[in-house]
Scaffold this active site. Structure first.
Site, PDB file in Angstrom:
ATOM      1  CE1 TYR A 213      -3.708   2.469   0.410  1.00  0.00           C
ATOM      2  CE2 TYR A 213      -2.586   3.208   2.399  1.00  0.00           C
ATOM      3  CZ  TYR A 213      -3.577   3.381   1.446  1.00  0.00           C
ATOM      4  OH  TYR A 213      -4.427   4.465   1.518  1.00  0.00           O
TER       5      TYR A 213
HETATM    6  N1  LIG Z   1     -10.005   5.962   4.798  1.00  0.00           N
HETATM    7  C1  LIG Z   1      -8.756   6.227   5.109  1.00  0.00           C
HETATM    8  O1  LIG Z   1      -8.363   6.167   6.292  1.00  0.00           O
HETATM    9  C2  LIG Z   1      -7.784   6.658   4.053  1.00  0.00           C
HETATM   10  C3  LIG Z   1      -6.564   7.199   4.463  1.00  0.00           C
HETATM   11  C4  LIG Z   1      -5.649   7.600   3.499  1.00  0.00           C
HETATM   12  C5  LIG Z   1      -5.942   7.463   2.157  1.00  0.00           C
HETATM   13  N2  LIG Z   1      -7.139   6.927   1.783  1.00  0.00           N
HETATM   14  C6  LIG Z   1      -7.389   6.803   0.337  1.00  0.00           C
HETATM   15  O2  LIG Z   1      -8.600   7.452   0.015  1.00  0.00           O
HETATM   16  C7  LIG Z   1      -9.185   6.850  -1.140  1.00  0.00           C
HETATM   17  C8  LIG Z   1     -10.651   6.549  -0.859  1.00  0.00           C
HETATM   18  O3  LIG Z   1     -10.720   5.622   0.201  1.00  0.00           O
HETATM   19  P1  LIG Z   1     -11.965   5.499   1.191  1.00  0.00           P
HETATM   20  O4  LIG Z   1     -11.442   5.561   2.560  1.00  0.00           O
HETATM   21  O5  LIG Z   1     -13.061   6.418   0.771  1.00  0.00           O
HETATM   22  O6  LIG Z   1     -12.323   3.975   0.934  1.00  0.00           O
HETATM   23  P2  LIG Z   1     -13.651   3.199   0.544  1.00  0.00           P
HETATM   24  O7  LIG Z   1     -14.802   3.720   1.333  1.00  0.00           O
HETATM   25  O8  LIG Z   1     -13.290   1.768   0.645  1.00  0.00           O
HETATM   26  O9  LIG Z   1     -13.845   3.596  -0.993  1.00  0.00           O
HETATM   27  C9  LIG Z   1     -12.966   3.123  -1.986  1.00  0.00           C
HETATM   28  C10 LIG Z   1     -13.550   3.424  -3.356  1.00  0.00           C
HETATM   29  O10 LIG Z   1     -12.646   2.917  -4.361  1.00  0.00           O
HETATM   30  C11 LIG Z   1     -13.397   2.192  -5.319  1.00  0.00           C
HETATM   31  N3  LIG Z   1     -12.611   1.113  -5.916  1.00  0.00           N
HETATM   32  C12 LIG Z   1     -11.811   0.199  -5.285  1.00  0.00           C
HETATM   33  N4  LIG Z   1     -11.323  -0.677  -6.182  1.00  0.00           N
HETATM   34  C13 LIG Z   1     -11.811  -0.303  -7.403  1.00  0.00           C
HETATM   35  C14 LIG Z   1     -11.680  -0.818  -8.728  1.00  0.00           C
HETATM   36  N5  LIG Z   1     -10.956  -1.930  -8.993  1.00  0.00           N
HETATM   37  N6  LIG Z   1     -12.317  -0.176  -9.739  1.00  0.00           N
HETATM   38  C15 LIG Z   1     -13.071   0.913  -9.490  1.00  0.00           C
HETATM   39  N7  LIG Z   1     -13.247   1.441  -8.274  1.00  0.00           N
HETATM   40  C16 LIG Z   1     -12.623   0.830  -7.240  1.00  0.00           C
HETATM   41  C17 LIG Z   1     -14.577   1.624  -4.521  1.00  0.00           C
HETATM   42  O11 LIG Z   1     -15.679   1.432  -5.393  1.00  0.00           O
HETATM   43  P3  LIG Z   1     -16.379  -0.005  -5.704  1.00  0.00           P
HETATM   44  O12 LIG Z   1     -16.257  -0.854  -4.480  1.00  0.00           O
HETATM   45  O13 LIG Z   1     -17.770   0.394  -6.067  1.00  0.00           O
HETATM   46  O14 LIG Z   1     -15.610  -0.489  -6.864  1.00  0.00           O
HETATM   47  C18 LIG Z   1     -14.892   2.765  -3.558  1.00  0.00           C
HETATM   48  O15 LIG Z   1     -15.785   3.682  -4.139  1.00  0.00           O
HETATM   49  C19 LIG Z   1      -8.326   5.620  -1.450  1.00  0.00           C
HETATM   50  O16 LIG Z   1      -7.428   5.919  -2.478  1.00  0.00           O
HETATM   51  C20 LIG Z   1      -7.586   5.375  -0.143  1.00  0.00           C
HETATM   52  O17 LIG Z   1      -6.361   4.714  -0.325  1.00  0.00           O
HETATM   53  C21 LIG Z   1      -8.060   6.527   2.689  1.00  0.00           C
END
Ligand SMILES: NC(=O)c1ccc[n+]([C@@H]2O[C@H](COP(=O)([O-])OP(=O)(O)OC[C@H]3O[C@@H](n4cnc5c(N)ncnc54)[C@H](OP(=O)(O)O)[C@@H]3O)[C@@H](O)[C@H]2O)c1
Length: 258
Positions: A156
């Site tokens: 990651y």
């Molecule tokens: N939450 C945290 O603590 C955190 C911290 C730092 C960075 N981030 C980053 O923030 C971003 C959003 O994360 P989040 O926390 O909102 O997570 P989340 O609620 O799990 O959402 C992730 C999104 O990515 C989409 N996704 C995953 N794999 C995919 C694929 N193969 N094709 C198309 N869409 C895909 C999912 O859509 P589907 O399931 O509908 O495909 C979902 O809409 C990510 O890049 C994550 O690494 C999150």
């Protein structure tokens, strides 16, 4: 009137978490949205909420960002419907949590395909449209990237280090085209990220309680709206001379080294 009113904004990973929250805030500001994700039901639900919140129009395109055809279809359908693109938010992503001894090449490829390859390819596909509008890109990276890592997070953090590098490298190259590129690097935000990575609801809640203590500022996790504010700032005209920046929204977490 908001500067985002009638602007065409593509958001990946819009079916959940940070992407869905960004879409909803931009809806209140009257944007034209192109939303994408794999989960049709959740995506359609977010699209409906966006319409109710005031989005000028909403397109949703179901697609898997690990597939080249799907990425091409997402940009093609957006261009067919709206004719232009002002902002691309490369938000979709997920974490693989695995000790190196258990790492598989399949996990490595899956994670790199979405967190890195799709960021670069969507940048390429959106570029002709962003050049015309003098638009910009916001990539969603993480406080876990090149400067900071944790045991079990090698895949990651390496994807997010690459995301930061794509941000800086494309910012430099595209500056001559008038296209800005920045990243937002959040610490822990309570979304579906853990459950989407295979945690149970209970495990996810417990992990968020533990994580909260590790943020020096207020000992709490980051609110999703705090990440959305940073995305909208970087995408806005308030940031017209800001490019190639990776903006941590982490309550000082990266300073602690834990
Ligand atoms: N939450 C945290 O603590 C955190 C911290 C730092 C960075 N981030 C980053 O923030 C971003 C959003 O994360 P989040 O926390 O909102 O997570 P989340 O609620 O799990 O959402 C992730 C999104 O990515 C989409 N996704 C995953 N794999 C995919 C694929 N193969 N094709 C198309 N869409 C895909 C999912 O859509 P589907 O399931 O509908 O495909 C979902 O809409 C990510 O890049 C994550 O690494 C999150």
């Amino acid at each position: 009137m908001s500067e985002f009113a009638s602007k065409v904004i593509v958001i990946t990973g819009a079916s959940s978490g940070i992407g869905a929250a960004t879409a909803k805030e931009l809806s209140k500001q009257g944007a034209l949205l192109s939303l994408t994700g794999r989960n049709k039901e959740r995506l359609a639900q977010v699209a409906d909420e966006c319409k109710n919140l005031g989005a000028k129009d909403v397109l949703y395109v179901v697609g898997d960002l690990s597939k080249q055809d799907d990425m091409e279809r997402i940009i093609k359908e957006t261009a067919e419907k709206f004719g232009e693109i002002h902002v691309l938010v490369n938000n979709a992503g997920f974490a693989v949590i695995s000790p190196i001894a258990d790492v598989t090449l399949d996990e490595f490829d899956r994670c790199f395909n979405v967190n890195v390859r799709a960021v670069l390819y969507l940048t390429k596909l959106a570029l002709p449209y962003l050049e015309k509008t003098k638009g910009n890109i916001v990539n969603i990276s993480s406080f876990l990237s090149s400067m900071y890592t944790l045991p079990g997070f090698t895949i990651y953090t390496t994807t997010k280090a690459a995301c930061d590098h794509i941000t800086k490298s494309s910012a430099l190259e595209l500056a001559k085209n008038g296209v800005r590129v920045n990243a937002v690097n959040p610490a822990v935000v309570e979304t579906n990220a853990y459950t989407n990575t295979g945690f149970s609801e209970e495990q996810s809640k417990a992990a968020y309680v533990e994580q909260a203590k590790l943020h020096p500022l207020n000992e709490r996790n980051i609110k999703v709206e705090e990440v959305v504010d940073a995305i909208l700032f970087l995408a806005s005209d308030k940031a017209t001379m800001i490019t190639g920046n990776c903006l941590r929204v982490d309550g000082g977490r990266a300073l602690t080294g834990q």
